[in-house]
Design an enzyme around this catalytic site. Sequence first.
Site, mmCIF file in Angstrom:
data_model
loop_
_atom_site.group_PDB
_atom_site.id
_atom_site.type_symbol
_atom_site.label_atom_id
_atom_site.label_comp_id
_atom_site.label_asym_id
_atom_site.label_seq_id
_atom_site.Cartn_x
_atom_site.Cartn_y
_atom_site.Cartn_z
ATOM 1 N N ASP A 21 0.832 -1.210 0.000
ATOM 2 C CA ASP A 21 0.000 0.000 0.000
ATOM 3 C C ASP A 21 0.858 1.249 0.000
ATOM 4 O O ASP A 21 2.046 1.206 0.263
ATOM 5 C CB ASP A 21 -0.827 0.038 1.294
ATOM 6 C CG ASP A 21 -2.038 -0.852 1.203
ATOM 7 O OD1 ASP A 21 -2.345 -1.320 0.109
ATOM 8 O OD2 ASP A 21 -2.668 -1.054 2.253
ATOM 9 N N LYS A 36 -4.138 3.034 -3.010
ATOM 10 C CA LYS A 36 -5.131 3.926 -3.611
ATOM 11 C C LYS A 36 -4.534 5.324 -3.730
ATOM 12 O O LYS A 36 -4.152 5.922 -2.758
ATOM 13 C CB LYS A 36 -6.398 3.948 -2.757
ATOM 14 C CG LYS A 36 -7.067 2.603 -2.753
ATOM 15 C CD LYS A 36 -8.291 2.548 -1.862
ATOM 16 C CE LYS A 36 -8.871 1.156 -1.858
ATOM 17 N NZ LYS A 36 -8.038 0.166 -1.161
ATOM 18 N N MET A 44 -8.347 8.688 8.945
ATOM 19 C CA MET A 44 -8.959 8.999 7.645
ATOM 20 C C MET A 44 -9.915 10.192 7.718
ATOM 21 O O MET A 44 -10.938 10.204 7.038
ATOM 22 C CB MET A 44 -9.726 7.773 7.104
ATOM 23 C CG MET A 44 -8.850 6.563 6.960
ATOM 24 S SD MET A 44 -9.765 5.109 6.408
ATOM 25 C CE MET A 44 -10.715 4.744 7.855
HETATM 26 N N1 SAH Z 1 -4.136 -0.006 9.242
HETATM 27 C C1 SAH Z 1 -3.651 1.351 9.480
HETATM 28 C C2 SAH Z 1 -4.730 2.388 9.258
HETATM 29 C C3 SAH Z 1 -5.293 2.411 7.842
HETATM 30 S S1 SAH Z 1 -6.416 3.750 7.583
HETATM 31 C C4 SAH Z 1 -3.070 1.426 10.896
HETATM 32 O O1 SAH Z 1 -3.263 0.516 11.703
HETATM 33 O O2 SAH Z 1 -2.369 2.403 11.167
HETATM 34 C C5 SAH Z 1 -5.310 5.026 7.035
HETATM 35 C C6 SAH Z 1 -5.282 6.156 8.027
HETATM 36 O O3 SAH Z 1 -4.361 5.892 9.068
HETATM 37 C C7 SAH Z 1 -4.807 7.472 7.448
HETATM 38 O O4 SAH Z 1 -5.855 8.157 6.789
HETATM 39 C C8 SAH Z 1 -4.377 8.210 8.701
HETATM 40 O O5 SAH Z 1 -5.479 8.737 9.390
HETATM 41 C C9 SAH Z 1 -3.791 7.093 9.539
HETATM 42 N N2 SAH Z 1 -2.319 7.013 9.425
HETATM 43 C C10 SAH Z 1 -1.606 5.984 8.956
HETATM 44 N N3 SAH Z 1 -0.280 6.232 9.030
HETATM 45 C C11 SAH Z 1 -0.156 7.458 9.587
HETATM 46 C C12 SAH Z 1 0.955 8.286 9.943
HETATM 47 N N4 SAH Z 1 2.225 7.886 9.768
HETATM 48 N N5 SAH Z 1 0.704 9.489 10.497
HETATM 49 C C13 SAH Z 1 -0.562 9.902 10.709
HETATM 50 N N6 SAH Z 1 -1.651 9.176 10.398
HETATM 51 C C14 SAH Z 1 -1.455 7.965 9.848
#
Ligand code: SAH
Length: 266
Positions: free
Chosen positions: A39, A61, A177
């Site tokens: 991803d 995406k 998100m």
């Molecule tokens: N499975 C992932 C989340 C997927 S949804 C997890 O457990 O972290 C994707 C969302 O995660 C993004 O829109 C954002 O809100 C958050 N996100 C992921 N990585 C991030 C980062 N390094 N800093 C801030 N937000 C993050």
Amino acid sequence: MEQARLGKVFLMGAGPGDPELITVKGLRCLRKADIVLYDRLAAPELLEETHSSALRIFVGKEPHHHTFKQHEINALLVSYAREGKLVVRLKGGDPYVFGRGGEEALALQQAGIPFEIIPGITSAIAVPAAAGIPVTHRAYASSFTIVTGHEASSPDEGHNVNWEALAALGGTIVVLMGVRALPRLTQRMIEAGMDSHMPAAIIQEGTTSQQRTLVATLASIADKAREQQFANPALTIIGEVVSLSQQLQELTAHPEIQNLFLSRAS
Ligand code: SAH
């Protein structure tokens, strides 16, 4: 008749952004993979850990680009596994926290493909921590809730968030998100009974060298985030625990002690 040997799919978490925050098991498995489907949120440095013969396929995406539909990703996982391959499905954070990992697992199960989950450190907890915010603290919050900021009508995540119930709970709220919907979301939370002066923070690209943090209140965070052009990937955290962020900023250590593992590897 000889039966073709089935491969296996590892649904794996890449961690929150810093490539060193993958698990030991995840890294070992990544190094052995024949195929890696990754991803946008998986750290690019992790791809350098794969075998030179490994096939790396970006299935993330990207707005305004042709991207793989979820059913196409599921079909790729199934067909590579049927060819006997060791397939890694590398997802940002933890594979089962949003990001449709559960759907991929169900597709594999329905196709009779062996699979294993390798958990990851979720951004929902690690990113606030990197900005000096513990999601719980005995004096401030005894629960935390991770919610999607997508609209209730979004086909991606689907379910309504009960903001009134969350307001009544009084714990920390972490919104994933939710950058685009931040004005609407914060308005909705205030309508649901949350204190408009409640500390709130938005953190972009947490745990990476690009990390940025903005601390404000529930009422002001959306405007300030727009002014300062906060963008994805970012999360918002709301609750009394945010008031600790200044005090718990990490102090800069002696250079020898920073990046301990990276420097050891070189
Ligand atoms: N499975 C992932 C989340 C997927 S949804 C997890 O457990 O972290 C994707 C969302 O995660 C993004 O829109 C954002 O809100 C958050 N996100 C992921 N990585 C991030 C980062 N390094 N800093 C801030 N937000 C993050």
